[in-house]
Design an enzyme around this catalytic site. Structure first.
Site, PDB file in Angstrom:
ATOM      1  N   HIS A  77       1.419   4.339  -2.906  1.00 44.41           N
ATOM      2  CA  HIS A  77       1.384   5.809  -2.779  1.00 44.41           C
ATOM      3  C   HIS A  77       2.517   6.437  -3.576  1.00 44.41           C
ATOM      4  O   HIS A  77       2.365   7.474  -4.208  1.00 44.41           O
ATOM      5  CB  HIS A  77       1.549   6.219  -1.314  1.00 44.41           C
ATOM      6  CG  HIS A  77       0.266   6.171  -0.535  1.00 44.41           C
ATOM      7  ND1 HIS A  77      -0.890   6.740  -0.988  1.00 44.41           N
ATOM      8  CD2 HIS A  77      -0.023   5.627   0.670  1.00 44.41           C
ATOM      9  CE1 HIS A  77      -1.842   6.540  -0.085  1.00 44.41           C
ATOM     10  NE2 HIS A  77      -1.343   5.865   0.924  1.00 44.41           N
TER      11      HIS A  77
ATOM     12  N   ASP B 114      -4.731   1.182  -1.979  1.00 45.73           N
ATOM     13  CA  ASP B 114      -5.299  -0.131  -1.635  1.00 45.73           C
ATOM     14  C   ASP B 114      -5.413  -0.990  -2.886  1.00 45.73           C
ATOM     15  O   ASP B 114      -5.047  -2.163  -2.891  1.00 45.73           O
ATOM     16  CB  ASP B 114      -6.704   0.021  -1.026  1.00 45.73           C
ATOM     17  CG  ASP B 114      -6.664   0.488   0.428  1.00 45.73           C
ATOM     18  OD1 ASP B 114      -5.558   0.531   1.006  1.00 45.73           O
ATOM     19  OD2 ASP B 114      -7.738   0.804   0.971  1.00 45.73           O
TER      20      ASP B 114
ATOM     21  N   HIS C 285       0.845  -1.200   0.000  1.00 44.99           N
ATOM     22  CA  HIS C 285       0.000   0.000   0.000  1.00 44.99           C
ATOM     23  C   HIS C 285       0.882   1.253   0.000  1.00 44.99           C
ATOM     24  O   HIS C 285       0.646   2.197  -0.764  1.00 44.99           O
ATOM     25  CB  HIS C 285      -0.924  -0.048   1.223  1.00 44.99           C
ATOM     26  CG  HIS C 285      -1.661   1.216   1.488  1.00 44.99           C
ATOM     27  ND1 HIS C 285      -2.974   1.403   1.132  1.00 44.99           N
ATOM     28  CD2 HIS C 285      -1.275   2.377   2.072  1.00 44.99           C
ATOM     29  CE1 HIS C 285      -3.348   2.622   1.485  1.00 44.99           C
ATOM     30  NE2 HIS C 285      -2.347   3.232   2.061  1.00 44.99           N
ATOM     31  N   GLU C 286       1.921   1.245   0.834  1.00 50.70           N
ATOM     32  CA  GLU C 286       2.821   2.404   0.905  1.00 50.70           C
ATOM     33  C   GLU C 286       3.570   2.593  -0.414  1.00 50.70           C
ATOM     34  O   GLU C 286       3.739   3.723  -0.888  1.00 50.70           O
ATOM     35  CB  GLU C 286       3.816   2.248   2.061  1.00 50.70           C
ATOM     36  CG  GLU C 286       3.183   2.203   3.461  1.00 50.70           C
ATOM     37  CD  GLU C 286       2.383   3.455   3.775  1.00 50.70           C
ATOM     38  OE1 GLU C 286       2.765   4.539   3.312  1.00 50.70           O
ATOM     39  OE2 GLU C 286       1.362   3.348   4.480  1.00 50.70           O
TER      40      GLU C 286
ATOM     41  N   GLU D 267      -5.923   6.979  -0.925  1.00 46.64           N
ATOM     42  CA  GLU D 267      -5.905   5.768  -0.098  1.00 46.64           C
ATOM     43  C   GLU D 267      -6.571   4.607  -0.842  1.00 46.64           C
ATOM     44  O   GLU D 267      -6.065   3.485  -0.847  1.00 46.64           O
ATOM     45  CB  GLU D 267      -6.609   6.000   1.240  1.00 46.64           C
ATOM     46  CG  GLU D 267      -5.864   6.929   2.187  1.00 46.64           C
ATOM     47  CD  GLU D 267      -4.447   6.477   2.444  1.00 46.64           C
ATOM     48  OE1 GLU D 267      -4.215   5.268   2.615  1.00 46.64           O
ATOM     49  OE2 GLU D 267      -3.548   7.337   2.455  1.00 46.64           O
TER      50      GLU D 267
HETATM   51 ZN    ZN Z   1      -2.123   5.163   2.721  1.00 44.19          ZN
END
Ligand code: ZN
Length: 416
Positions: free
Chosen positions: A278, A356, A274-275, A352
Site C-alpha cells: 500500500h 495483494d 501487503h501493507e 487492495e
Molecule cells: Zn490492504
C-alpha cells in the site's frame, strides 16, 4: 411543498431504500455451499455459523437504518431544527458559540439515540458469536474519550469554518477547505503517537524469529519503518487485523495481538508485505489526495446553498443561521455523498488487489498471503458470498474469494 423539503425527504427515503435493498440482496446471496476456495479450511458447521453471523448483522443493520431514517425525517417534519436554532440563539449572542451549541446538541442527541444499538452489537451480538472482549467499563471509557476527542478536534474546526463563512464572503469556501485539510492532515500525522495510544497499548514486537523475518523482508524491499508494534486488539474483540499508520519517516506497522498469536510466521510476513505494498504503490498518498479533492468540492457546493433563502424556508427557519445551513446542506448532499462513497470504495478495492499482487511478487509466491486471508476470514466469520450490490455500496476490501482467485494466478511458490 417547498422543493428543497421534497428533495430532502426523497433523498432520505431513497437512501433507506438502497440500504434495505442491499441488505436483503446480501441475505439472499448467502449460499449453503462452501465456496471452492474454502473447501479445505471451513467445516460445514463453522460455515453455517458465519452465515448466522451475517444474518444477525443484517437484522441489526435494518433496524438501525430504519430507526435512524424515521428519527431524522420526524425531526425535519416536526420542526426540530428551527426549535433548536431558537434555543441556541437564546443561550448565546454570538454565532460561533451558537453554532457550537447547535452541533453539540445534535451530536449529543444522535449519540444518545445510537447507544442502544451499539450496546446491543457489542454485548449481545458480538458476544453471542464469541468475539466480544469489551467490558462495560471499557465501553463507557471509550465513549467518553470519543466525545472528548470530538469536542477538542471538531470544536475548533467547526468554529473556524463558521468564522470563515461569516467573514470572508465568496472566498470563504477556499479558506475553509485549506483549513480543514491542514487540520485533518495534522490529526492523521499525530494520530499514531497521540490518539491511537488513548485507546490501545502499542508494544514493540519483541525480538525473535518473527521480528527477524519481518525486518529481513522490509530491508530487502529497501523500506524504512520507524516502528513495528503489537496492538492489544484482544482487549475489545477476538478478531484479528493489521494496519499501517503515519507518513514519511514516521511509518509504523501495527499488528493485532490476536493475529500474532494465531498466525504462522510466514503468513504474518505476507500480511506485512501487503501493507508495505500500500505504501510503496503510493495508495496512502492517493487516498489522501482524493479526500482533499472531495472536501474542496463539498465546501464549494456548501457555499452555493448557504445563500439560499428557500432552503431555510423549507425547514421553517426564521433566521438564515450558518450552522443550520450546514446541516441542511448535508441532508441535500446525501446522493452525492453516496456516489463519492461508492467511488472511494471502488478505488480502495482496486488498491487492495494491487497490494495483494505486490505481496505475492515480493514474498515467494502467493500461498502465504492466501492462507493468511483464509485464516482471517474463517476466524472473523466473514461473509464469503456478499452480494455485488452490497459490495458496491459498502466494501472497502474486495470479497475474500475474489482476492483468492486473483492470488491463484500467481501460481505455487518458486523453487528455493
Ligand atoms: Zn490492504
Amino acid at each position: 411543498m417547498n422543493i428543497y423539503l421534497l428533495l430532502v425527504l426523497v433523498f432520505l427515503a431513497g437512501a433507506w431504500l438502497l440500504e434495505t435493498a442491499s441488505t436483503l440482496l446480501n441475505l439472499r446471496a448467502l449460499s449453503p455451499a462452501v465456496p471452492e476456495e474454502f473447501a479445505d479450511v471451513a467445516e460445514a458447521q463453522h460455515y453455517a455459523r458465519s452465515q448466522e453471523y451475517a444474518r444477525a448483522n443484517a437484522k441489526l443493520d435494518m433496524v438501525t437504518e430504519t430507526a435512524g431514517t424515521v428519527a431524522l425525517a420526524a425531526a425535519v417534519l416536526a420542526g426540530a431544527f428551527p426549535f433548536l436554532d431558537r434555543v441556541v440563539r437564546g443561550m448565546f449572542d454570538h454565532y460561533i458559540p451558537q453554532g457550537l451549541a447547535f452541533f453539540g446538541i445534535l451530536a449529543l442527541a444522535s449519540g444518545v439515540l445510537t447507544v442502544p444499538a451499539s450496546v446491543y452489537r457489542t454485548f449481545v451480538l458480538e458476544a453471542r458469536f464469541g468475539f466480544n472482549r469489551t467490558t462495560p467499563a471499557l465501553f463507557i471509557r471509550d465513549r467518553i474519550k470519543g466525545v472528548l476527542l470530538g469536542v477538542s478536534i471538531g470544536g475548533p474546526l467547526l468554529a473556524g469554518v463558521l468564522w470563515f463563512f461569516a467573514t470572508l464572503g465568496e472566498w470563504a469556501w477556499l479558506v475553509a477547505w485549506a483549513f480543514t485539510v491542514v487540520v485533518s492532515l495534522g490529526v492523521q500525522y499525530v494520530a499514531p503517537v497521540l490518539i491511537l495510544p488513548l485507546f490501545n497499548t502499542f508494544t514493540p514486537l519483541p525480538e525473535g524469529t518473527l521480528r527477524g523475518a519481518i525486518e529481513r523482508y522490509v530491508r530487502e524491499q529497501g523500506f524504512s519503518l520507524s516502528g513495528l508494534f503489537v496492538m492489544d486488539g484482544s482487549k475489545r474483540s477476538g478478531k484479528g487485523n493489521a494496519f499501517f499508520t503515519g507518513f514519511g519517516k514516521k511509518k509504523r506497522i501495527a499488528l493485532f495481538d490476536t493475529l500474532v498469536e494465531t498466525m504462522p510466521e510466514e503468513e504474518v510476513v505476507a500480511v506485512v508485505a501487503h501493507e508495505v505494498g500500500h505504501c510503496r504503490l503510493r495508495h496512502v498518498h492517493r487516498m489522501v489526495a482524493a479526500g482533499v479533492v472531495r472536501t474542496g468540492v463539498t465546501f464549494l457546493l456548501l457555499s452555493f446553498v448557504l445563500q439560499s433563502r428557500p432552503l431555510f424556508d423549507a425547514f421553517g427557519m426564521q433566521h438564515m443561521s450558518l450552522h443550520a445551513g450546514i446541516v441542511f446542506f448535508s441532508l441535500l448532499y446525501t446522493p452525492l455523498a453516496l456516489l463519492t462513497g461508492v467511488w472511494a470504495n471502488a478505488l480502495s478495492r482496486r488498491y487492495e488487489f494491487e497490494a495483494d499482487a505486490f505481496a505475492a511478487r515480493t514474498t515467494r509466491g502467493a500461498e502465504a498471503l492466501a492462507s493468511a486471508l483464509k485464516r482471517l476470514s474463517v476466524g472473523n466469520l466473514s461473509n464469503l458470498t456478499p452480494h455485488r450490490f452490497h459490495v458496491l455500496l459498502h466494501y472497502s476490501h474486495p470479497p475474500v474469494v475474489e482476492r483468492l482467485q486473483r492470488l491463484r494466478a500467481f501460481g505455487p511458490p518458486a523453487a528455493g
